[in-house]
Scaffold this active site. Structure first.
Site: not given
Length: 680
Positions: A88, A123, A338, A391
């Protein structure tokens, strides 16, 4: 195309209503053609172009023996990669930026081979105009949440053995007319908690198969930080939601469904993304305009989310690569897109679509239309039989026309006006005032070449703040009088209309049919995801399947009717037979009769009028038998119609002087009857 006359654009020739806006349609078509041509020159084909997930993120280099990591962050000042593989240490591994704004670093096996492995947590540290922030890579394939800190972290996902797809040659074309079961994996279980992909395989797939549906529509697939968003605030577009299990377990779900003859389509959210800085794409490079338009234009004013900039090539590349990823890596059989209405208008659909000009005004986002056209082209280039559903409540012209004709290329549109109609009717109009002409027109008001997914309710009506049809009909009596011994006129009415509304919708309103899980048997509970206001309870974020399996409750009757209805629809190819033929409209008795081929449907919506020896026209002379009655005892009815009775046709002259065949039936109030002509 520009050298040809505007009138030669096929979609305009097919629909003369579009002739005043033929130039607009041509401009949209030209934009698509130009983009497609540029992609072809650069990459050879659209399918090759959509390979971003093979370049960005973590990619193993066999020749150099190590991992490349790449991320597009043109506005960033510094970028570092870190994780458990380097203890890290946030600034130990700087990335280098190229001329296109892509940052990269190579991690050789000789240094990181034993530490950077499958499952390693990773990350980025990004220094931009918004400061120094820890971020999750955009192409990451798995994201997990820490149980204690609740922070999300990316994972290098690279199993030693690829998922075994051998033998999976399923083709959605094999299912015929689509009977869609809309599902949410997390709330599919009866337990109070989050369901998993593995539990779905074990308990829900058999239920769907037994219920008679042939297609599953999976909601909430892509990772989303807030469970209660129903999956519509996506943070990580290439990561299946880890709260349900691993990517391999999702693949196993799809594979198992295919072995059962079930297609699986994904509810794809490319209309917006979550605003969260920690988890999503928002301000990933430090600017507010990486994936979004700059400033307020990048905010969705109604959904508290961020909008995509479909006019930016890198954004299109990201989204098209996302489509190919889900299709090829997970073997989905298509997508329900969507929020299409929100995508294609700058006002996001918050207006009345009451004139032609609304479809061609400056409020139309033609870049979004172009993106959707490219998306449909990509999907069908990869898998010609894959299904795409829009949609779109607006009725944008060309939505379901082929791209080659000047359309957007969707296979189906959702018939979103139908559930709105049923809600309004049930809320505002007494039964005895229901207008059968209005009901008929609502179900059949669609263009013949625009394939429509019919539905009378979906997950939207099941949410807290709204009501399902069952609850709207029976309300609190569902909690006390759904046992078979109880006698309650509210329950009787609700059961009868619940069955009729479903049969009426599926037989008239489209070429495919959709149902949200549990609604078929009248699930009584609303959906309320865990939140502070309910004590973070899962009590209402689940499905109570045992209600439909309990022989002492009436829910099983509704489930049995739904199964019989789907069996009938499949046997007589009702969805594939085109528009119904209207034979009778008796407004006084609120009765209408129509046919698909030689199968005749009779609906008596009147709350009281039951008429013996009632004459109805039929498509052909002959002997007719009953194949379904909503009043059958096995469906919770009172058995007032004898299914063994045959109806023999006779000739009758109508008021216009024409002679046609009729049969006589017992026209029972508040019930539906289906008959078919016998071959002999």
């Amino acid at each position: 195309m520009k050298t040809e006359t505007i009138a030669q654009l096929p979609i305009v020739k097919k629909d003369p209503w579009l002739e005043p806006n033929a130039e607009d349609m041509l401009r949209r078509y030209d934009r698509y053609r130009e983009r497609l041509s540029a992609i072809g020159k650069e990459c050879g084909s659209l399918t090759e172009y959509a390979n971003g997930y093979f370049y960005f993120g973590f990619q193993y280099d066999d020749a150099l023996r190590g991992w490349w990591f790449r991320e597009w962050l043109p506005g960033a000042k510094d970028v570092y990669l870190f994780g458990d593989f380097n203890g890290w240490q946030r600034t130990q591994l700087p990335l280098k930026k190229d001329g296109c704004g892509v940052w990269s670093v190579f991690l050789p096996d000789e240094t990181y081979g034993e530490r950077l492995v499958h499952g390693s947590k990773v990350k980025m540290l990004v220094h931009g105009d918004n400061g120094w922030l820890e971020r999750i890579p955009s192409y990451i394939r798995r994201v997990v949440q820490d149980e204690h800190t609740k922070d999300y972290t990316g994972q290098l996902w690279a199993p030693a053995e690829p998922f075994d797809w051998r033998g999976d040659s399923f083709d959605i074309a094999s299912v015929g007319s689509l009977l869609i079961y809309e599902c949410h994996v997390g709330m599919a279980q009866e337990k109070e908690g989050v369901g998993t992909y593995c539990e779905f395989i074990k308990t829900i797939l058999p239920h769907i198969k037994k219920a008679g549906y042939n297609t599953i529509q999976l909601m909430a697939v892509a990772e989303h930080p807030y469970y209660g968003s129903f999956g519509y605030h996506v943070s990580n577009f290439f990561a299946p939601s880890s709260r349900f299990g691993t990517p391999e377990e999702l693949k196993a779900l799809v594979r198992k469904a295919h072995t059962m003859g079930l297609a699986v389509i994904m509810d794809l959210v490319h209309s917006h993304y979550v605003k969260n800085i920690n988890e999503g794409l928002n301000e990933l490079d430090g600017t507010d305009h990486l994936y979004s338009p700059a400033g307020k234009a990048g905010d969705h004013p109604y959904w508290d989310s961020k909008l995509f900039d479909y006019g930016k090539e890198q954004v299109r590349h990201f989204l098209l690569s996302n489509i190919k990823y889900w299709l090829t890596e997970f073997h989905f059989d298509g997508f329900r897109f969507d929020g299409v209405t929100s995508m294609i208008y700058y006002h996001h659909g918050y207006t009345e679509f009451d004139s032609r000009e609304k479809y061609f005004s400056p409020e139309v986002n033609e870049e979004a239309l172009c993106y959707l056209t490219l998306a449909n082209r990509l999907i069908h280039d990869l898998y010609p039989h894959a299904v795409t559903i829009a949609e779109d409540v607006s009725g944008m012209p060309g939505m379901c026309a082929a791209a080659e004709e000047g359309g957007v290329g969707f296979d189906y549109r959702l018939g979103m006006a139908v559930p709105d109609f049923w809600i309004k009717l049930l809320k505002e109009v007494p039964d005895e005032q229901w207008d059968i002409w209005q009901m008929w027109n609502m179900m059949t008001d669609r263009l013949p070449y625009v394939k429509t997914v019919a539905y009378c309710e979906s997950h939207d009506q099941a949410l807290v703040g709204d009501q399902t049809i069952a609850f709207r009909l029976m309300n609190k009596q569902m909690y006390t009088d759904m046992n078979r011994a109880a006698q309650n006129v509210v329950i009787d009415r609700g059961m009868a209309l619940h069955k009729m509304i479903r049969l009426f919708t599926i037989s008239l309103a489209g070429q495919a049919y959709l149902n949200f899980m549990g609604n078929e048997f009248g699930h009584p509970e609303w959906i309320d995801f865990p939140r502070e206001g309910n004590g973070w309870s899962y009590a209402h974020a689940r499905r109570l399947w045992s209600l439909a399996e309990n022989g002492f409750l009436r829910y099983s009757y509704l489930g049995a009717f739904d199964r019989a209805m789907l069996k009938l629809v499949r046997k007589y190819d009702i969805l594939g037979s085109g528009y119904a033929y209207n034979h009778l409209m008796d407004t006084a008795n609120q009765t209408l009769a129509f046919s698909h081929g030689t199968t005749v449907f009779v609906f008596n919506w009147h709350p009281r009028n039951s008429i013996p020896d009632y004459a109805i026209p039929v498509p052909e002379p002959g002997r007719y038998r009953i194949v379904l009655t909503s009043d059958a005892p096995e469906f919770g009815g009172y058995g007032r119609i004898d299914p063994a009775v045959k109806a023999f046709s006779f000739s009758q002259t109508d008021s216009d002087g024409s002679t046609r065949p009729y049969i006589r039936i017992y026209n029972l109030c508040r019930s539906a009857l289906v008959l078919t002509r016998m071959n002999r």
